[in-house]
Motif scaffolding. Structure first.
Motif, short mmCIF file in Angstrom:
data_model
loop_
_atom_site.label_atom_id
_atom_site.label_comp_id
_atom_site.label_asym_id
_atom_site.label_seq_id
_atom_site.Cartn_x
_atom_site.Cartn_y
_atom_site.Cartn_z
N GLY A 241 41.76 26.01 -27.28
CA GLY A 241 40.74 25.35 -28.08
C GLY A 241 40.35 24.01 -27.48
N LEU A 242 40.12 23.03 -28.33
CA LEU A 242 39.67 21.73 -27.87
C LEU A 242 40.74 21.01 -27.07
CD1 LEU A 242 37.83 20.35 -31.04
CD2 LEU A 242 36.99 21.91 -29.28
N THR A 243 40.30 20.09 -26.21
CA THR A 243 41.25 19.28 -25.45
C THR A 243 41.79 18.15 -26.34
OG1 THR A 243 39.58 17.70 -24.68
CG2 THR A 243 39.88 19.72 -23.38
N ASN B 16 30.36 12.65 -26.19
CA ASN B 16 29.07 12.00 -26.34
C ASN B 16 28.49 12.23 -27.74
OD1 ASN B 16 26.66 10.59 -25.14
ND2 ASN B 16 25.70 12.56 -25.62
N ARG B 17 28.62 13.46 -28.24
CA ARG B 17 28.09 13.77 -29.59
C ARG B 17 28.89 13.04 -30.66
NH1 ARG B 17 26.09 13.60 -33.48
NH2 ARG B 17 24.97 15.13 -34.76
N VAL B 18 30.19 12.95 -30.49
CA VAL B 18 31.03 12.20 -31.43
C VAL B 18 30.62 10.74 -31.45
CG1 VAL B 18 33.36 11.37 -31.91
CG2 VAL B 18 33.00 13.78 -31.32
N ASN B 19 30.38 10.17 -30.27
CA ASN B 19 29.99 8.76 -30.20
C ASN B 19 28.64 8.50 -30.86
OD1 ASN B 19 32.33 7.96 -28.92
ND2 ASN B 19 31.49 8.20 -26.86
N VAL C 242 25.71 12.36 -40.85
CA VAL C 242 25.90 12.03 -39.44
C VAL C 242 26.12 13.28 -38.58
CG1 VAL C 242 26.78 9.74 -39.98
CG2 VAL C 242 28.40 11.62 -39.74
N GLY C 243 25.75 14.44 -39.14
CA GLY C 243 25.74 15.67 -38.35
C GLY C 243 27.10 16.27 -38.09
N PHE C 244 27.96 16.29 -39.12
CA PHE C 244 29.31 16.81 -38.94
C PHE C 244 29.31 18.23 -38.34
CE2 PHE C 244 32.53 19.62 -40.88
CZ PHE C 244 33.65 19.14 -40.23
N VAL C 245 28.47 19.11 -38.88
CA VAL C 245 28.45 20.49 -38.41
C VAL C 245 28.06 20.54 -36.94
CG1 VAL C 245 27.30 22.73 -38.64
CG2 VAL C 245 28.00 21.46 -40.69
N MET D 151 30.91 19.45 -34.60
CA MET D 151 31.95 20.46 -34.37
C MET D 151 31.44 21.61 -33.52
SD MET D 151 34.30 18.80 -35.69
CE MET D 151 35.55 19.98 -35.16
N GLN D 152 30.18 22.01 -33.71
CA GLN D 152 29.61 23.07 -32.88
C GLN D 152 29.53 22.63 -31.42
OE1 GLN D 152 25.84 23.96 -34.74
NE2 GLN D 152 26.72 25.50 -36.09
N THR D 153 29.12 21.39 -31.20
CA THR D 153 29.05 20.87 -29.83
C THR D 153 30.42 20.87 -29.18
OG1 THR D 153 27.15 19.48 -30.38
CG2 THR D 153 28.42 18.87 -28.43
N CYS D 154 31.42 20.43 -29.92
CA CYS D 154 32.77 20.32 -29.35
C CYS D 154 33.38 21.69 -29.08
CB CYS D 154 33.66 19.50 -30.29
SG CYS D 154 33.22 17.74 -30.31
N VAL D 155 33.07 22.67 -29.92
CA VAL D 155 33.62 24.01 -29.72
C VAL D 155 32.91 24.75 -28.59
CG1 VAL D 155 33.84 26.30 -30.79
CG2 VAL D 155 34.48 24.25 -32.08
N LEU D 156 31.60 24.56 -28.47
CA LEU D 156 30.81 25.40 -27.58
C LEU D 156 30.47 24.75 -26.23
CD1 LEU D 156 28.28 26.85 -30.19
CD2 LEU D 156 30.33 27.95 -29.26
#
Length: 264
Positions: A184-186, A133-136, A114-117, A120-125
């Protein structure tokens, strides 16, 4: 009938009933023929001490399969988990390690499907909105396409190792909310990622149960040791980048090993 005879008879009946139902019994550790399948959470990426033969699969002597084998001296041990593995690549590249004599199997698989990497890249960058949206999108894949892939993998395991006790391990919850992280992340992003992990584990547990396997989650073991807890057993964004969001050596020995040991 004496009390002792009564309880002995009851115990015999219970064992017979379990056998009739086909419920897998715990493997005898000393006599086990153990095969460790799966992705980077089983190979031990992030724990260091990778074996030279494993190459890019990064199988660590500090990963839970190796630690369990070292402590229990099974009759045989095949460690074939590999970094980056999906349900499909486990099926095509790892199941040959199984046989009719295999008595114990461990496996982690599903996160890469399901594209874990990428999550995480989307959420960090990227932005919070892009992250959520990517998590959903990943959650949608977990609910719609992953179950069939897991069924296929688990069916392959059963076909090749019909007598084995199979332990499916889950993934940790990554963040302690309202924790010690000040950058970092919210909180919204951290909460979304945690929720996705919970949903993934729920699906793994259900598919494992339907296959007659044992699911052993690790969220409880990692509670108090998530990112932002002040005592994290997981790497945050780090160098080398492949270690990011993977268990440290202590996460393997203190988190995954007890979870596997309790179910093996």
């Amino acid at each position: 009938m004496s009390v002792r005879t009564f309880w002995a008879s009851l115990s015999t009946l219970a064992i017979a009933a379990v056998a009739a139902l086909g419920v897998a019994q715990p493997a005898s550790a000393a006599g086990a023929n153990y095969v460790a399948l799966g992705d980077s959470y089983s190979s031990g990426v992030g724990a260091g001490n990778y074996t030279s033969e494993s190459g890019d699969c990064k199988r660590s002597t500090k990963a839970y399969p190796y630690l369990w084998a070292a402590a229990n001296a099974p009759s045989s041990f095949k460690f074939v988990a590999c970094s980056g593995a999906t349900t499909t690549s486990v099926s095509s590249g790892q199941l040959s390690a199984l046989s009719s004599s295999t008595t114990l199997v461990s496996v982690t698989a599903g996160g890469n499907d399901v594209g874990f990497v990428d999550v995480m890249q989307t959420c960090v960058l990227q932005s919070e909105a892009a992250c959520v949206n990517r998590v959903n999108t990943a959650i949608s894949q977990v609910r719609t396409t992953l179950p069939g892939k897991l069924d296929s993998l688990y069916g392959g395991i059963t076909s090749r190792a019909p007598q084995a006790r199979v332990v499916v391990l889950g993934y940790p919850r990554f963040y302690k909310l309202s924790g010690s992280c000040i950058a970092g992340l919210t909180e919204t992003e951290r909460g979304a990622i945690n929720n996705a992990s919970d949903i993934l584990n729920d699906v793994l547990a259900k598919r494992a149960a339907d296959a007659g396997f044992t699911f052993s989650g690790v969220a409880d073991e990692f509670t108090g040791h998530e990112l932002c807890s002040g005592d994290a057993w997981l790497h945050s964004v780090t160098i080398p980048i492949t270690n990011s969001y993977h268990p440290k050596a202590v996460g393997q020995s203190g988190g995954y090993l007890p979870a596997f040991r309790s179910a093996a």
